[in-house]
Write a protein that holds these residues in place. Structure first.
Motif, PDB file in Angstrom:
ATOM      1  N   GLN A   7     -44.469  31.509  80.239  1.00  0.00           N
ATOM      2  CA  GLN A   7     -45.726  32.232  80.443  1.00  0.00           C
ATOM      3  C   GLN A   7     -45.465  33.736  80.437  1.00  0.00           C
ATOM      4  OE1 GLN A   7     -47.071  33.831  83.593  1.00  0.00           O
ATOM      5  NE2 GLN A   7     -44.996  33.879  84.436  1.00  0.00           N
ATOM      6  N   GLY A   8     -46.474  34.504  80.098  1.00  0.00           N
ATOM      7  CA  GLY A   8     -46.325  35.955  80.044  1.00  0.00           C
ATOM      8  C   GLY A   8     -47.597  36.648  80.479  1.00  0.00           C
ATOM      9  N   TYR A   9     -47.426  37.890  80.903  1.00  0.00           N
ATOM     10  CA  TYR A   9     -48.568  38.681  81.391  1.00  0.00           C
ATOM     11  C   TYR A   9     -48.306  40.132  81.025  1.00  0.00           C
ATOM     12  CZ  TYR A   9     -51.570  41.006  84.903  1.00  0.00           C
ATOM     13  OH  TYR A   9     -52.505  41.798  85.540  1.00  0.00           O
ATOM     14  N   ASP A  10     -49.322  40.835  80.562  1.00  0.00           N
ATOM     15  CA  ASP A  10     -49.140  42.260  80.264  1.00  0.00           C
ATOM     16  C   ASP A  10     -50.417  43.026  80.555  1.00  0.00           C
ATOM     17  OD1 ASP A  10     -47.553  44.463  79.411  1.00  0.00           O
ATOM     18  OD2 ASP A  10     -48.589  44.464  77.485  1.00  0.00           O
ATOM     19  N   VAL A  11     -50.245  44.287  80.911  1.00  0.00           N
ATOM     20  CA  VAL A  11     -51.361  45.190  81.207  1.00  0.00           C
ATOM     21  C   VAL A  11     -51.082  46.527  80.544  1.00  0.00           C
ATOM     22  CG1 VAL A  11     -52.453  46.560  83.039  1.00  0.00           C
ATOM     23  CG2 VAL A  11     -51.878  44.162  83.469  1.00  0.00           C
ATOM     24  N   HIS A  12     -52.090  47.145  79.969  1.00  0.00           N
ATOM     25  CA  HIS A  12     -52.001  48.559  79.580  1.00  0.00           C
ATOM     26  C   HIS A  12     -53.244  49.289  80.052  1.00  0.00           C
ATOM     27  CE1 HIS A  12     -48.270  48.877  77.359  1.00  0.00           C
ATOM     28  NE2 HIS A  12     -48.482  47.622  76.971  1.00  0.00           N
ATOM     29  N   ALA A  13     -53.030  50.516  80.535  1.00  0.00           N
ATOM     30  CA  ALA A  13     -54.153  51.350  80.971  1.00  0.00           C
ATOM     31  C   ALA A  13     -54.865  51.907  79.741  1.00  0.00           C
ATOM     32  CB  ALA A  13     -53.637  52.490  81.833  1.00  0.00           C
ATOM     33  N   VAL A  33     -55.063  52.764  74.322  1.00  0.00           N
ATOM     34  CA  VAL A  33     -54.252  52.405  75.488  1.00  0.00           C
ATOM     35  C   VAL A  33     -53.036  53.317  75.569  1.00  0.00           C
ATOM     36  CG1 VAL A  33     -54.959  49.973  75.613  1.00  0.00           C
ATOM     37  CG2 VAL A  33     -52.936  50.609  74.268  1.00  0.00           C
ATOM     38  N   LEU A  34     -52.539  53.485  76.788  1.00  0.00           N
ATOM     39  CA  LEU A  34     -51.323  54.252  77.028  1.00  0.00           C
ATOM     40  C   LEU A  34     -50.146  53.299  76.916  1.00  0.00           C
ATOM     41  CD1 LEU A  34     -52.542  56.226  80.188  1.00  0.00           C
ATOM     42  CD2 LEU A  34     -52.581  56.976  77.791  1.00  0.00           C
TER      43      LEU A  34
END
Ligand SMILES: Nc1ccn([C@@H]2O[C@H](COP(=O)(O)O)[C@@H](O)[C@H]2O)c(=O)n1
Ligand SMILES: C[C@@]1(CO)OP(=O)(O)OP(=O)(O)OC[C@H]1O
Length: 161
Positions: A7-13, A33-34
């Protein structure tokens, strides 16, 4: 064992810009996105799921943000390389399921193109790749449109099966 799961998870502002890259597709938006790379949360979460399935570390370990080679890089490069790491070890993606979390942009209209691109990169059928989306009902950082998140799960099967 003939299957492995990751499983994986990612966030970008969000930041300045006029589009976001999602699943390798340029999606028009009033924000960008930054990120060090193109900031594609769909492909980053998927890469982490693929690496996690074989306990190969995470995307940052393979493509460090300190490495200038990855500045502005297309994330499909990461996906292709992660697929290579699996194939070298005798595995391939059996199926994968990704959920994008944001209020905007709307992902649904672009999901078929994302699925097709990912399927081509991984050498699997488009029916083996799912991309879907949800808002967070205006709650939290995604609800306040401060950033975009993605979660991915993938099953690996023995290559050739
Ligand atoms: N960025 C998004 C968010 C949602 N969708 C689609 O809208 C449906 C309803 O979203 P809820 O959060 O209210 O459940 C969702 O099931 C998606 O089909 C979208 O395309 N893009
Ligand atoms: C993709 C890499 C590449 O340097 O950087 P970012 O684009 O910032 O994205 P992140 O999701 O933080 O993953 C880490 C890095 O591997």
């Amino acid at each position: 064992m003939n299957v492995r799961i990751g499983q994986g998870y990612d966030v970008h502002a969000f930041g300045e810009g006029d589009h976001v890259m999602l699943g390798g597709i340029r999606v028009p938006h009033d924000r960008g996105v930054l990120a060090h790379s193109d900031g594609d949360v769909v492909l980053h979460a998927l890469c982490d799921a693929m690496l996690g399935a074989l306990a190969l570390g995470d995307i940052g370990a393979h493509f460090p943000p300190s490495d200038p080679r990855w500045k502005g890089a297309e994330s499909r490069t990461f996906l292709r390389r992660c697929d290579g790491l699996l194939r070298e070890r005798g595995w391939r993606v059996g199926n994968a399921d990704v959920t994008v979390v944001c209020e905007q942009p709307k992902v649904g209209p672009h999901a078929p193109a994302m699925r097709a691109l990912i399927a081509v990169e991984l050498g699997v059928g488009v029916d083996d790749i799912s991309v879907k989306a949800t808002t967070s009902e205006r709650l939290g950082f995604t609800g306040r449109a401060e950033g975009i998140a993605a979660l991915a799960v993938c099953l690996l099967v023995r290559d050739g099966s």
